[in-house]
Design an enzyme around this catalytic site. Structure first.
Site, mmCIF file in Angstrom:
data_model
loop_
_atom_site.group_PDB
_atom_site.id
_atom_site.type_symbol
_atom_site.label_atom_id
_atom_site.label_comp_id
_atom_site.label_asym_id
_atom_site.label_seq_id
_atom_site.Cartn_x
_atom_site.Cartn_y
_atom_site.Cartn_z
ATOM 1 N N ARG A 1 34.365 32.078 -10.009
ATOM 2 C CA ARG A 1 34.699 30.889 -10.187
ATOM 3 C C ARG A 1 33.656 30.100 -11.021
ATOM 4 O O ARG A 1 34.289 29.169 -11.753
ATOM 5 C CB ARG A 1 35.001 30.074 -8.866
ATOM 6 C CG ARG A 1 36.304 30.191 -8.443
ATOM 7 C CD ARG A 1 36.509 30.034 -7.084
ATOM 8 N NE ARG A 1 35.954 31.137 -5.975
ATOM 9 C CZ ARG A 1 35.565 30.879 -4.937
ATOM 10 N NH1 ARG A 1 35.874 29.786 -4.218
ATOM 11 N NH2 ARG A 1 34.972 31.797 -4.058
ATOM 12 N N GLU A 40 27.381 33.941 2.262
ATOM 13 C CA GLU A 40 27.667 33.260 3.845
ATOM 14 C C GLU A 40 28.301 34.281 4.518
ATOM 15 O O GLU A 40 28.402 34.035 5.807
ATOM 16 C CB GLU A 40 28.756 32.055 3.163
ATOM 17 C CG GLU A 40 28.759 31.114 4.748
ATOM 18 C CD GLU A 40 29.634 29.864 4.477
ATOM 19 O OE1 GLU A 40 30.222 29.641 3.147
ATOM 20 O OE2 GLU A 40 29.629 29.066 5.217
HETATM 21 O O1 LIG Z 1 25.888 30.375 -1.659
HETATM 22 P P1 LIG Z 1 26.470 31.453 -1.247
HETATM 23 O O2 LIG Z 1 26.369 31.710 0.446
HETATM 24 O O3 LIG Z 1 25.998 32.736 -1.974
HETATM 25 O O4 LIG Z 1 27.930 31.322 -1.622
HETATM 26 C C1 LIG Z 1 28.448 30.869 -2.729
HETATM 27 C C2 LIG Z 1 29.325 31.986 -3.443
HETATM 28 O O5 LIG Z 1 30.506 32.400 -2.741
HETATM 29 C C3 LIG Z 1 31.670 32.278 -3.558
HETATM 30 O O6 LIG Z 1 32.035 33.352 -4.276
HETATM 31 P P2 LIG Z 1 32.307 34.677 -3.503
HETATM 32 O O7 LIG Z 1 30.964 35.444 -3.501
HETATM 33 O O8 LIG Z 1 33.138 34.407 -2.157
HETATM 34 O O9 LIG Z 1 33.013 35.359 -4.729
HETATM 35 P P3 LIG Z 1 34.433 35.211 -5.570
HETATM 36 O O10 LIG Z 1 33.858 34.057 -6.604
HETATM 37 O O11 LIG Z 1 34.488 36.258 -6.418
HETATM 38 O O12 LIG Z 1 35.380 34.808 -4.552
HETATM 39 C C4 LIG Z 1 31.341 30.927 -4.572
HETATM 40 O O13 LIG Z 1 32.151 30.959 -5.476
HETATM 41 C C5 LIG Z 1 29.816 31.250 -4.788
HETATM 42 O O14 LIG Z 1 29.560 32.090 -5.761
HETATM 43 N N1 LIG Z 2 32.796 27.331 2.262
HETATM 44 C C1 LIG Z 2 32.995 28.296 1.060
HETATM 45 N N2 LIG Z 2 34.035 27.571 0.468
HETATM 46 C C2 LIG Z 2 34.252 28.145 -0.630
HETATM 47 N N3 LIG Z 2 33.792 29.081 -1.195
HETATM 48 C C3 LIG Z 2 32.689 29.654 -0.568
HETATM 49 N N4 LIG Z 2 31.572 30.687 -0.842
HETATM 50 C C4 LIG Z 2 30.808 30.616 0.219
HETATM 51 N N5 LIG Z 2 31.411 29.754 0.908
HETATM 52 C C5 LIG Z 2 32.295 29.153 0.510
#
Ligand SMILES: O=P(O)(O)OC[C@H]1O[C@H](OP(=O)(O)OP(=O)(O)O)[C@H](O)[C@@H]1O
Ligand SMILES: Nc1ncnc2[nH]cnc12
Length: 179
Positions: A66, A103
């Site tokens: 994102r 997370e």
């Molecule tokens: O602070 P953190 O615990 O690292 O979590 C935050 C990350 O998690 C989500 O992406 P995700 O890894 O789910 O990937 P995506 O954008 O491909 O869905 C979000 O867009 C951040 O990049």
């Molecule tokens: N709570 C949350 N909502 C959206 N994206 C995430 N990536 C990690 N934690 C998330």
């Protein structure tokens, strides 16, 4: 209405997604509305221009996936480079690699070697900071590349998870999510 109140009102809130106990905060309703998206990009660009002691970044580093929706537009407005940090195995050529915890699981991030030049000032941009695993892995990749991170910038922060405490530079988010 302030930008913060306006953008917060549009966030999607999805309890127990993608797994029980996680409340997923969805930024896509903001991007669906051109006025809201414009407000978001202008807010973030203005923040970057007026923080960091007015040091202009050379590179906006966007995180998979994102961060890719925000980074290139902001980079164009600031007349600087956009560099992607991608999930493992997706980037061609020589790459730097870092493993990290999120997370809800573990992952691998990569950056193309040479995409950031020695001494370049970087801003990391992503939709959300939770545990800080993704952002701090991106910071490690920037360091390995010879760059310097000025700031980590997000739409949403979950400060109760203390992710920002893992980072090697200040962080900023527009909307603060509650526990
Ligand atoms: O602070 P953190 O615990 O690292 O979590 C935050 C990350 O998690 C989500 O992406 P995700 O890894 O789910 O990937 P995506 O954008 O491909 O869905 C979000 O867009 C951040 O990049
Ligand atoms: N709570 C949350 N909502 C959206 N994206 C995430 N990536 C990690 N934690 C998330």
């Amino acid at each position: 209405m302030s930008d913060v109140t306006y953008l917060k009102s549009l966030l999607g809130v999805h309890p127990d997604f993608p797994k029980k106990g996680v409340t997923f905060l969805d930024i896509f309703p903001i991007l669906r509305d051109p006025v809201a998206f414009e407000t978001l990009i202008t807010h973030l660009t203005h923040h970057i221009l007026t923080s960091n002691n007015n040091i202009r970044p050379d590179v906006i580093v966007g995180l998979d996936a994102r961060g890719f929706l925000l980074g290139p537009i902001i980079a164009m407005r600031l007349n600087c480079s956009f560099v992607p940090v991608r999930k493992g195995g997706k980037l061609p050529g020589s790459v730097e690699v870092v493993k990290y915890e999120k997370e809800y699981g573990t992952d691998e991030f990569e950056i193309q070697s040479g995409a950031i030049k020695q001494g370049q000032n970087c801003i990391v941009i992503d939709d959300l900071i939770a545990t800080g695993g993704s952002a701090s892995a991106a910071g490690e990749l920037i360091k390995k590349s010879g760059g310097k991170t000025l700031e980590y910038v997000f739409i949403v922060g979950l400060p109760f998870l203390k992710g920002h405490e893992k980072l090697d530079a200040p962080s900023y988010w527009i909307v603060e999510a509650e526990d």
